[in-house]
Design a protein around this motif. Structure first.
Motif, PDB file in Angstrom:
ATOM      1  N   ASP A 138      10.759   9.885  -6.307  1.00  0.00           N
ATOM      2  CA  ASP A 138       9.507  10.626  -6.425  1.00  0.00           C
ATOM      3  C   ASP A 138       8.365   9.790  -5.847  1.00  0.00           C
ATOM      4  N   ALA A 139       7.581  10.380  -4.929  1.00  0.00           N
ATOM      5  CA  ALA A 139       6.486   9.649  -4.281  1.00  0.00           C
ATOM      6  C   ALA A 139       5.419   9.230  -5.273  1.00  0.00           C
ATOM      7  N   GLY A 140       5.125  10.097  -6.224  1.00  0.00           N
ATOM      8  CA  GLY A 140       4.114   9.758  -7.235  1.00  0.00           C
ATOM      9  C   GLY A 140       4.539   8.582  -8.085  1.00  0.00           C
ATOM     10  N   GLU A 141       5.816   8.592  -8.501  1.00  0.00           N
ATOM     11  CA  GLU A 141       6.327   7.470  -9.288  1.00  0.00           C
ATOM     12  C   GLU A 141       6.345   6.188  -8.460  1.00  0.00           C
ATOM     13  N   ALA A 142       6.714   6.335  -7.168  1.00  0.00           N
ATOM     14  CA  ALA A 142       6.721   5.157  -6.294  1.00  0.00           C
ATOM     15  C   ALA A 142       5.320   4.588  -6.128  1.00  0.00           C
ATOM     16  N   LEU A 143       4.328   5.484  -5.922  1.00  0.00           N
ATOM     17  CA  LEU A 143       2.946   5.028  -5.787  1.00  0.00           C
ATOM     18  C   LEU A 143       2.459   4.384  -7.078  1.00  0.00           C
ATOM     19  N   ARG A 144       2.784   5.001  -8.201  1.00  0.00           N
ATOM     20  CA  ARG A 144       2.392   4.440  -9.504  1.00  0.00           C
ATOM     21  C   ARG A 144       3.025   3.063  -9.706  1.00  0.00           C
ATOM     22  N   ALA A 145       4.332   2.954  -9.311  1.00  0.00           N
ATOM     23  CA  ALA A 145       5.007   1.665  -9.465  1.00  0.00           C
ATOM     24  C   ALA A 145       4.361   0.600  -8.589  1.00  0.00           C
ATOM     25  N   ARG A 146       3.981   0.991  -7.347  1.00  0.00           N
ATOM     26  CA  ARG A 146       3.330   0.017  -6.469  1.00  0.00           C
ATOM     27  C   ARG A 146       1.965  -0.417  -7.015  1.00  0.00           C
ATOM     28  N   ILE A 147       1.203   0.551  -7.559  1.00  0.00           N
ATOM     29  CA  ILE A 147      -0.108   0.221  -8.142  1.00  0.00           C
ATOM     30  C   ILE A 147       0.056  -0.729  -9.321  1.00  0.00           C
ATOM     31  N   LEU A 148       1.030  -0.438 -10.180  1.00  0.00           N
ATOM     32  CA  LEU A 148       1.272  -1.320 -11.335  1.00  0.00           C
ATOM     33  C   LEU A 148       1.716  -2.708 -10.875  1.00  0.00           C
ATOM     34  N   GLN A 149       2.544  -2.731  -9.829  1.00  0.00           N
ATOM     35  CA  GLN A 149       2.994  -4.024  -9.315  1.00  0.00           C
ATOM     36  C   GLN A 149       1.835  -4.833  -8.755  1.00  0.00           C
ATOM     37  N   GLN A 150       0.942  -4.157  -8.010  1.00  0.00           N
ATOM     38  CA  GLN A 150      -0.241  -4.851  -7.479  1.00  0.00           C
ATOM     39  C   GLN A 150      -1.139  -5.344  -8.599  1.00  0.00           C
ATOM     40  N   ALA A 151      -1.311  -4.471  -9.651  1.00  0.00           N
ATOM     41  CA  ALA A 151      -2.140  -4.885 -10.791  1.00  0.00           C
ATOM     42  C   ALA A 151      -1.535  -6.097 -11.491  1.00  0.00           C
ATOM     43  N   GLU A 152      -0.201  -6.093 -11.650  1.00  0.00           N
ATOM     44  CA  GLU A 152       0.457  -7.233 -12.285  1.00  0.00           C
ATOM     45  C   GLU A 152       0.304  -8.487 -11.436  1.00  0.00           C
TER      46      GLU A 152
END
Length: 346
Positions: A138-152
């Protein structure tokens, strides 16, 4: 293929169905690559390789790109009902049979050949190969995962910077404390060294004075100091006292303060009977107002030898020993300071 099958028409020559067309007998149109002649001219369509280049496939790509940018996917919208005339609907080919399009249709042959379920192109747009390998479709989940990874990653970087700053501050504070401690230790060591040096100097001076005291003696005993050097008064012709007076009973022994030679011994006017003892360094010791003298000029005496007796001869008011000290050049100095400088207590 039956000869009564109508030839395909281009989108630009499409005409509505007429009542006469309704009375005709229609057969199922199932075109294949071998049965269709290539259209020549500006309507020629190349063979499809991969994604179809039709307007339908391009529309699907646009929707997928929008979904990858964070917009809602087509799955989240309700289906739209489209009505077509039966005559057109019956003549349309099965979309799943079109080359390059069947892969986008659920249940298509391309997914059946691989044995896997193809991801929905509207939701999987923007998903990287690494994310797909991890099971993210899912693109939304992938984008959310990337945002969380960048935040971390940003949080970890901030924490690392804060930790480095704390470690640097702690190191600087420890260095300052160590420098302060070293400075205090050095100051303490310097103070102890100075105190030790002062103690050693004092001890050496005491030893020197003790040694001198062993070789020097107080000029008489059982005395009282009545007049000091430089004391002003009318009793003295010069207006001030030129020596140190030891008041003692008549006949008290007068001693040589140090070893030397008797320079003179006799009457000396206002000094009465006076004995002059010359030391080896040229210093002269005058013993005045004696009642008697026990030595003569040229005689060698040692420390503590009796050279005369306390008396009241000359210009006096009572029995006492008047002691003067003169340097080699004849200048008078304070007898008390000179005696104390030799380690004697007067």
């Amino acid at each position: 293929m039956a000869s009564n099958q109508p030839a395909p028409e281009s989108s630009s020559s499409f005409r509505p169905a007429s009542p006469a067309d309704a009375d005709r007998t229609w057969e199922e149109w199932n075109p294949t690559e071998d049965s269709l002649r290539p259209v020549r001219g500006r309507h020629r369509v190349a063979k499809q390789r991969g994604l179809a280049r039709s307007s339908t496939v391009l529309g699907v790509g646009v929707i997928a790109a929008v979904g990858a940018g964070g917009m809602a996917t087509a799955q989240s919208k309700p289906p739209v009902s489209i009505s077509l005339p039966d005559s057109i609907k019956d003549n349309l080919p099965d979309a799943s049979s079109l080359p390059g399009v069947g892969a986008f249709m659920s249940g298509g042959s391309e997914t059946e050949d691989t044995g896997t379920v193809a991801p929905d192109p509207l939701t999987s747009a923007g998903v990287t190969a690494a994310e797909a390998d991890q099971g993210t479709t899912d693109a939304g989940e992938a984008l959310r995962a990337r945002i969380l990874q960048q935040a971390e990653q940003q949080q970890a970087g901030a924490e690392a910077e804060a930790r480095a700053a704390q470690e640097k501050a702690a190191a600087e504070q420890a260095a300052k404390a160590a420098a302060k401690q070293q400075s205090e230790a050095e100051a303490k060591a310097a103070a102890e060294k100075k105190a030790a040096q002062e103690a050693a100097a004092k001890k050496a001076e005491a030893e020197r004075l003790a040694k001198l005291a062993a070789s020097y003696a107080v000029p008489t005993s059982s005395y009282t100091i009545t007049s000091t050097y430089g004391q002003a008064g009318s009793l003295w012709s010069s207006g001030y006292h030129t020596g140190l007076d030891f008041a003692a009973p008549t006949g008290t022994p007068v001693k040589a303060v140090h070893g030397g030679t008797i320079k003179s011994a006799g009457w000396s006017g206002s000094y009465g009977y006076r004995t002059v003892l010359e030391l080896d360094d040229g210093t002269e010791i005058w013993y005045c107002h004696q009642s008697s003298m026990d030595v003569s000029a040229g005689q060698r005496v040692n420390t503590g030898d009796t050279i005369g007796r306390v008396g009241a001869t000359g210009n006096v008011t009572g029995p006492h020993l008047h002691l003067e000290v003169h340097t080699a050049d004849g200048s008078g100095i304070d007898p008390m300071s000179w005696l104390r400088g030799k380690g004697l207590t007067v």
